[in-house]
Design a protein around this motif. Structure first.
Motif, PDB file in Angstrom:
ATOM      1  N   ASP A 121       0.823  -1.214   0.000  1.00 31.85           N
ATOM      2  CA  ASP A 121       0.000   0.000   0.000  1.00 31.85           C
ATOM      3  C   ASP A 121       0.856   1.262   0.000  1.00 31.85           C
ATOM      4  O   ASP A 121       0.581   2.219  -0.746  1.00 31.85           O
ATOM      5  N   GLN A 122       1.908   1.282   0.828  1.00 35.87           N
ATOM      6  CA  GLN A 122       2.772   2.466   0.872  1.00 35.87           C
ATOM      7  C   GLN A 122       3.547   2.630  -0.433  1.00 35.87           C
ATOM      8  O   GLN A 122       3.776   3.747  -0.893  1.00 35.87           O
ATOM      9  N   THR A 123       3.939   1.502  -1.022  1.00 33.36           N
ATOM     10  CA  THR A 123       4.626   1.566  -2.315  1.00 33.36           C
ATOM     11  C   THR A 123       3.718   2.186  -3.374  1.00 33.36           C
ATOM     12  O   THR A 123       4.146   3.055  -4.148  1.00 33.36           O
ATOM     13  N   GLN A 124       2.464   1.764  -3.410  1.00 33.56           N
ATOM     14  CA  GLN A 124       1.522   2.303  -4.385  1.00 33.56           C
ATOM     15  C   GLN A 124       1.350   3.813  -4.210  1.00 33.56           C
ATOM     16  O   GLN A 124       1.315   4.571  -5.181  1.00 33.56           O
ATOM     17  N   GLU A 125       1.267   4.243  -2.969  1.00 37.80           N
ATOM     18  CA  GLU A 125       1.099   5.673  -2.695  1.00 37.80           C
ATOM     19  C   GLU A 125       2.329   6.467  -3.114  1.00 37.80           C
ATOM     20  O   GLU A 125       2.222   7.544  -3.704  1.00 37.80           O
ATOM     21  N   LEU A 126       3.501   5.913  -2.845  1.00 42.80           N
ATOM     22  CA  LEU A 126       4.738   6.606  -3.218  1.00 42.80           C
ATOM     23  C   LEU A 126       4.925   6.643  -4.734  1.00 42.80           C
ATOM     24  O   LEU A 126       5.402   7.643  -5.288  1.00 42.80           O
ATOM     25  N   LEU A 127       4.588   5.564  -5.415  1.00 45.97           N
ATOM     26  CA  LEU A 127       4.669   5.555  -6.878  1.00 45.97           C
ATOM     27  C   LEU A 127       3.830   6.689  -7.463  1.00 45.97           C
ATOM     28  O   LEU A 127       4.251   7.370  -8.409  1.00 45.97           O
ATOM     29  N   LYS A 128       2.663   6.904  -6.885  1.00 46.74           N
ATOM     30  CA  LYS A 128       1.783   7.971  -7.351  1.00 46.74           C
ATOM     31  C   LYS A 128       2.352   9.341  -7.000  1.00 46.74           C
ATOM     32  O   LYS A 128       2.455  10.231  -7.859  1.00 46.74           O
ATOM     33  N   ASN A 129       2.744   9.528  -5.747  1.00 50.01           N
ATOM     34  CA  ASN A 129       3.194  10.841  -5.286  1.00 50.01           C
ATOM     35  C   ASN A 129       4.516  11.272  -5.909  1.00 50.01           C
ATOM     36  O   ASN A 129       4.786  12.466  -6.050  1.00 50.01           O
ATOM     37  N   LEU A 130       5.351  10.293  -6.279  1.00 53.52           N
ATOM     38  CA  LEU A 130       6.640  10.596  -6.890  1.00 53.52           C
ATOM     39  C   LEU A 130       6.595  10.492  -8.415  1.00 53.52           C
ATOM     40  O   LEU A 130       7.631  10.580  -9.076  1.00 53.52           O
ATOM     41  N   GLU A 131       5.393  10.308  -8.947  1.00 56.91           N
ATOM     42  CA  GLU A 131       5.183  10.231 -10.401  1.00 56.91           C
ATOM     43  C   GLU A 131       6.057   9.154 -11.029  1.00 56.91           C
ATOM     44  O   GLU A 131       6.731   9.364 -12.040  1.00 56.91           O
ATOM     45  N   LEU A 132       6.027   7.957 -10.413  1.00 55.83           N
ATOM     46  CA  LEU A 132       6.783   6.811 -10.913  1.00 55.83           C
ATOM     47  C   LEU A 132       5.867   5.654 -11.333  1.00 55.83           C
ATOM     48  O   LEU A 132       6.342   4.541 -11.577  1.00 55.83           O
ATOM     49  N   GLU A 133       4.578   5.913 -11.425  1.00 54.36           N
ATOM     50  CA  GLU A 133       3.633   4.837 -11.769  1.00 54.36           C
ATOM     51  C   GLU A 133       3.926   4.242 -13.142  1.00 54.36           C
ATOM     52  O   GLU A 133       3.780   3.033 -13.340  1.00 54.36           O
TER      53      GLU A 133
END
Length: 300
Positions: A121-133
């Motif tokens: 869950d935290q990885t998914q949030e960070l991918l979004k917030n850091l524009e790495l999706e």
């Protein structure tokens, strides 16, 4: 130094010295206190001792003498306990190039003690917030330097540590990526996380920080809010203009205590092209350090 005894202390440093075997003194008697929830920037020229100072806070480098407490934990005597209270982005660090971006973040989440679901869950949030999706399935070895830098920033955030120590976190990022990181930092600062970071970007310090500490020759030579630091610089106005005409015209800068004096100077010199503004953090930095802050060009 700005310090409120009513607030709980996150970081307390007392008489911190680091001397290398060749006699070099990298930090020289630093006293430094950060309250919980504060964001403090550490500014200084290359070789001033910023990275050495931060590496001692993160327990990576043992000081020659002095004391460091992280939320009351003696970081020199109990480094592992102190480490669990912080997230760190070093100036340079290796990555696992064969892992995908998602795998990399999830692995470090688990290493920080997160269960499988929380790490995901935290990885998914960070991918979004850091524009790495869009890069989550790419191997880290295929990424640009700026994308790798964002991964290292993300690793520091995993586990929601109460303290972040970031050594030049946005160096090498393009302007858009830098602002993405600023937004994420603002969010966690509002949430109450304590942040200490070094930077060469004065705008970054102005945008994010409650306090700014200037370090030079291993010593903190000034520490305060932006307003407190500006108050140390008596001239409030900065005039930039060309001195001379034609091909021999040279850029020139003058400082003035008040607006009327600046306007009088402009009229007396018959200056037609100029820029008049209030003094900036860069002017304060120059007055304290004696040189302009050098910033590497952005690496795309």
């Amino acid at each position: 130094m700005s310090f409120s005894p009513e607030k709980k202390i996150a970081v307390h440093v007392n008489k911190l010295f680091k001397r290398y075997k060749n006699g070099t003194e990298a930090t020289s008697g630093i006293d430094f206190t950060v309250n919980c929830g504060e964001c403090v920037a550490v500014l200084g020229p290359n070789g001033a001792g910023k990275t050495t100072f931060l590496r001692q806070l993160t327990t990576e480098l043992k000081p020659t003498s002095g004391a460091i407490e992280i939320f009351g934990v003696n970081a020199i005597v109990q480094p592992n306990k102190a480490k669990h209270l912080m997230g760190v982005t070093p100036q340079e660090a290796g990555v696992f190039e064969t892992l995908t971006v998602r795998e990399h973040l999830e692995l470090f989440g688990k290493l920080k003690g997160l269960d499988k679901k929380s790490a995901r869950d935290q990885t998914q949030e960070l991918l979004k917030n850091l524009e790495l999706e869009n890069e989550e399935k790419k191997r880290v070895g295929e990424l640009s330097g700026g994308q790798r830098r964002r991964i290292l920033i993300g690793l520091a955030f995993l586990g929601n540590p109460p303290l972040l120590i970031l050594d030049e976190p946005t160096t090498g990022l393009d302007p858009q990526s830098r602002r993405t990181v600023w937004l994420l930092l603002k969010q966690i600062i509002v949430a109450g996380t304590t942040v200490i970071f070094s930077t060469h970007y004065l705008e970054e310090a102005e945008q994010l920080c409650d306090r700014i500490a200037f370090i030079n020759a291993g010593k903190i030579i000034a520490d305060g809010t932006l307003q407190e630091l500006r108050a140390r610089f008596p001239d409030r106005y900065r005039l930039s203009y060309l001195n001379g005409k034609g091909q021999i015209a040279m850029p020139h800068i003058e400082f003035f205590a008040d607006f009327a004096a600046a306007r009088e100077f402009i009229g007396a010199k018959e200056i037609s092209e100029y820029q008049l503004a209030t003094t900036s953090l860069e002017d304060v930095y120059f007055s304290l350090i004696g040189e302009r802050l050098q910033v590497e060009e952005d690496k795309k």
